[in-house]
Design an enzyme around this catalytic site. Structure first.
Site, PDB file in Angstrom:
ATOM      1  N   GLY A   1      87.091 -38.940 -28.217  1.00 37.12           N
ATOM      2  CA  GLY A   1      87.765 -39.544 -27.075  1.00 37.12           C
ATOM      3  C   GLY A   1      87.744 -41.057 -27.062  1.00 37.12           C
ATOM      4  O   GLY A   1      88.693 -41.701 -26.597  1.00 37.12           O
TER       5      GLY A   1
ATOM      6  N   ARG B   1      88.246 -26.669 -23.323  1.00 40.03           N
ATOM      7  CA  ARG B   1      89.673 -26.431 -23.473  1.00 40.03           C
ATOM      8  C   ARG B   1      89.906 -25.480 -24.627  1.00 40.03           C
ATOM      9  O   ARG B   1      89.062 -25.345 -25.525  1.00 40.03           O
ATOM     10  CB  ARG B   1      90.451 -27.722 -23.700  1.00 40.03           C
TER      11      ARG B   1
ATOM     12  N   HIS C   1      78.557 -26.942 -33.897  1.00 42.53           N
ATOM     13  CA  HIS C   1      78.157 -28.181 -33.216  1.00 42.53           C
ATOM     14  C   HIS C   1      79.381 -29.091 -33.207  1.00 42.53           C
ATOM     15  O   HIS C   1      79.932 -29.409 -34.270  1.00 42.53           O
ATOM     16  CB  HIS C   1      76.985 -28.854 -33.931  1.00 42.53           C
ATOM     17  N   ASP C   2      79.812 -29.505 -32.028  1.00 49.17           N
ATOM     18  CA  ASP C   2      81.061 -30.259 -31.934  1.00 49.17           C
ATOM     19  C   ASP C   2      81.041 -31.526 -32.780  1.00 49.17           C
ATOM     20  O   ASP C   2      82.088 -31.940 -33.315  1.00 49.17           O
ATOM     21  CB  ASP C   2      81.435 -30.555 -30.478  1.00 49.17           C
ATOM     22  N   THR C   3      79.877 -32.139 -32.948  1.00 51.16           N
ATOM     23  CA  THR C   3      79.817 -33.329 -33.798  1.00 51.16           C
ATOM     24  C   THR C   3      80.054 -32.958 -35.258  1.00 51.16           C
ATOM     25  O   THR C   3      80.715 -33.705 -35.994  1.00 51.16           O
ATOM     26  CB  THR C   3      78.473 -34.046 -33.651  1.00 51.16           C
TER      27      THR C   3
ATOM     28  N   ASN D   1      71.759 -41.098 -32.327  1.00 47.90           N
ATOM     29  CA  ASN D   1      72.361 -40.784 -31.030  1.00 47.90           C
ATOM     30  C   ASN D   1      72.335 -42.018 -30.138  1.00 47.90           C
ATOM     31  O   ASN D   1      71.280 -42.642 -29.960  1.00 47.90           O
ATOM     32  CB  ASN D   1      71.577 -39.667 -30.338  1.00 47.90           C
TER      33      ASN D   1
ATOM     34  N   ALA E   1      80.860 -31.743 -22.483  1.00 43.13           N
ATOM     35  CA  ALA E   1      79.890 -31.815 -21.395  1.00 43.13           C
ATOM     36  C   ALA E   1      80.540 -31.808 -20.022  1.00 43.13           C
ATOM     37  O   ALA E   1      79.910 -31.408 -19.039  1.00 43.13           O
ATOM     38  CB  ALA E   1      79.032 -33.070 -21.551  1.00 43.13           C
TER      39      ALA E   1
END
Length: 516
Positions: free
Chosen positions: A433, A33, A257-259, A317, A29
């Site tokens: 992260g 990279r 989907h990154d998740t 979420n 968001a």
């Protein structure tokens, strides 16, 4: 109990094979990279080739993604990946993952019809109620299994129904699919991301034509569904020229989907685990073989999103570190506050927060009231006052409030997921992260009363790479992927404090702050 480093253990010996080089394009968001990995049956290393900002832009009252800037960053990153160390070995393939629900529209010539709208834009306010008048929320959940969130693709499309842009569209591409199209010229819709649209039946893994028809959504706009691991084309000649890469370079469909990519990179050694994918959001839940679409599950606001190998990501979420990111952005605009409190350094801020009183002030970190940007410290203070708690006064107190609140939200989500799925877990894996945030990891272990294994922090990129590697036959299944992660990645274990006073304090905190 002190944190324990889980040093990688050597794996079973296999016939050695030269590792392959993969490029993982990972879009978040606030930044994107390009990561370059070497992967093989006993090898998994990851290096950043290029990072670029992801700055939303507000024009004429609408918040947009600057997708052209993202594409330029990807091209720069692929050029760096080709010219960096180890470039004598060509890229085996490229994969793209990113956030969910948002999309771009193409006209009949394949040209983008305007920058995609940001999910935090206000255009979907009140749209869910309009949809529910036709398809009640109970029926919608029983079909799609997707939790209510005001920004779901379904509600975005209903909000856009009267727009000239949608009327002119011939194709709709979710963000990773749009960027894949620009790289390859090939159209497709990746399944794990499609499952977040609230237009897919997670039991069949196909579109819900009934929901779409009732709510006036044209599923013909979506290209055919693709499974993670499927080919997505090759880099176009122009892209090869722009990046300096040598033809051919395949693009592989990953769990876009990154998740979904992050969950694929959970280094679990058994099936009895919960996960928390941390970053801008916290996504907390379980990996299941089938969706849970009961009314109790809907009321608990759990979602059933698809993962690799037919799995279901059963999760809730939670606002995540967005709360702290937005606070930092506010503090940075006031130099006197930043200088006086040490907020110029996140590490210093976290040290101060660790010394602040525990569980003094809490908010519901799953409350959608915290979804919009701007003036987050003030909104957190207001929420504390509204529940009769002292408002945080300093950045350190606000940070402690956020981290305590996230740990409490993690506890609620993991407890609810186990109850609703009739499963028990013996460990929580924190990836993304937030795995670098030792205070958050320890607080989560204390709140949940379970050990937390933190890492890898680059889970989405690693999951992206591992799906590519598996498509090349280097790994057999997700269990082998996870075993490779456990052997090669640096992990840290946090044990819960475990004393009676600690349990009682978290129990009292949960009673004090009702869930939204």
């Amino acid at each position: 109990m002190p944190n324990l480093n889980l040093n990688p253990q050597p794996g079973q010996h296999r016939t050695p094979r030269s590792p392959h080089r993969f490029a993982a394009i990972d879009l978040g968001a606030s930044s994107g990279r390009v990561m370059v990995a070497e992967a093989g049956p006993d090898t998994l290393t990851l290096q950043e080739a290029h990072r670029f900002p992801n700055r939303p832009v507000r024009t004429a009252g609408t918040l947009h993604w600057d997708v052209l800037s993202l594409y330029a960053g990807i091209i720069d990153g692929l050029r760096a990946a080709g010219s960096g160390s180890g470039s004598a070995t060509p890229l085996t393939s490229i994969g793209i993952d990113g956030w969910a629900v948002d999309y771009g529209l193409l006209d009949a010539d394949g040209v983008l019809l305007g920058n995609p709208v940001h999910y935090r834009d206000s255009r979907t306010e009140g749209i869910a109620a309009k949809a529910w008048a036709t398809v009640p929320p109970i029926d919608l959940y029983a079909t799609t299994g997707i939790q209510y969130a005001p920004f779901n693709t379904l509600y975005q499309l209903i909000a856009a129904q009267e727009s000239a842009q949608l009327a002119s569209a011939r194709h709709l591409l979710l963000i990773p699919d749009l960027l894949t199209y620009w790289l390859t010229g090939e159209l497709g819709t990746e399944l794990t991301n499609a499952s977040t649209t609230q237009l897919v039946d997670p039991g069949t893994g196909d579109w819900s034509h009934e929901v779409a028809t009732l709510l006036g959504v044209d599923l013909g706009l979506f290209p055919p569904l693709r499974q993670p691991g499927a080919p997505a084309g090759h880099l176009l000649p122009q892209v090869l020229d722009d990046t300096g890469l040598a033809s051919p370079v395949p693009v592989t469909t990953v769990a876009s989907h990154d998740t979904a990519s992050a969950v694929a990179a959970v280094p679990a050694t058994t099936d009895d685990f919960a996960y928390i994918c941390t970053g801008t959001w916290s996504l907390a839940g379980l990996e299941l073989p089938a969706p849970i679409r009961t009314e109790e599950s809907r009321e608990a606001n759990f979602t059933n999103e698809l993962g690799i190998d037919g799995t279901v990501r059963y999760l809730r979420n939670i606002m995540g570190l967005w709360l702290l990111q937005e606070c930092q952005r506010t503090w940075e605009t006031t130099s006197t506050t930043s200088t006086a409190s040490g907020t110029g350094s996140l590490e210093a801020l976290l040290r101060e927060a660790a010394r602040s009183p525990a569980l003094r002030s809490l908010v519901d970190a799953a409350d959608p009231a915290f979804l919009p940007p701007d003036n987050m410290p003030h909104r957190i203070a207001q929420a504390c006052e509204a529940t009769g708690q002292p408002a945080p006064r300093t950045p350190a107190e606000t940070t402690r409030c956020i981290l305590d609140s996230l740990a409490l939200a993690h506890r609620r989500a993991i407890e609810d997921a186990q109850r609703l799925a009739d499963r028990t877990v013996d460990v929580i894996h924190i990836v993304g992260g937030g795995a670098r945030n030792a205070l958050l990891c320890q607080l989560t272990a204390d709140a949940c009363g379970l050990p937390v294994v933190a890492g890898p922090a680059e889970a989405a990129a690693l999951g992206n790479v591992l799906v590519q590697a598996r498509a090349q036959g280097l790994l057999r299944d997700r269990h082998e992927m996870r075993a490779l992660l456990a052997r090669t990645q640096q992990l840290t274990r946090y044990e819960p404090t475990g004393d009676t006073a600690s349990h009682a304090a978290w129990d009292e905190a949960s009673r004090r702050v009702p869930a939204a």
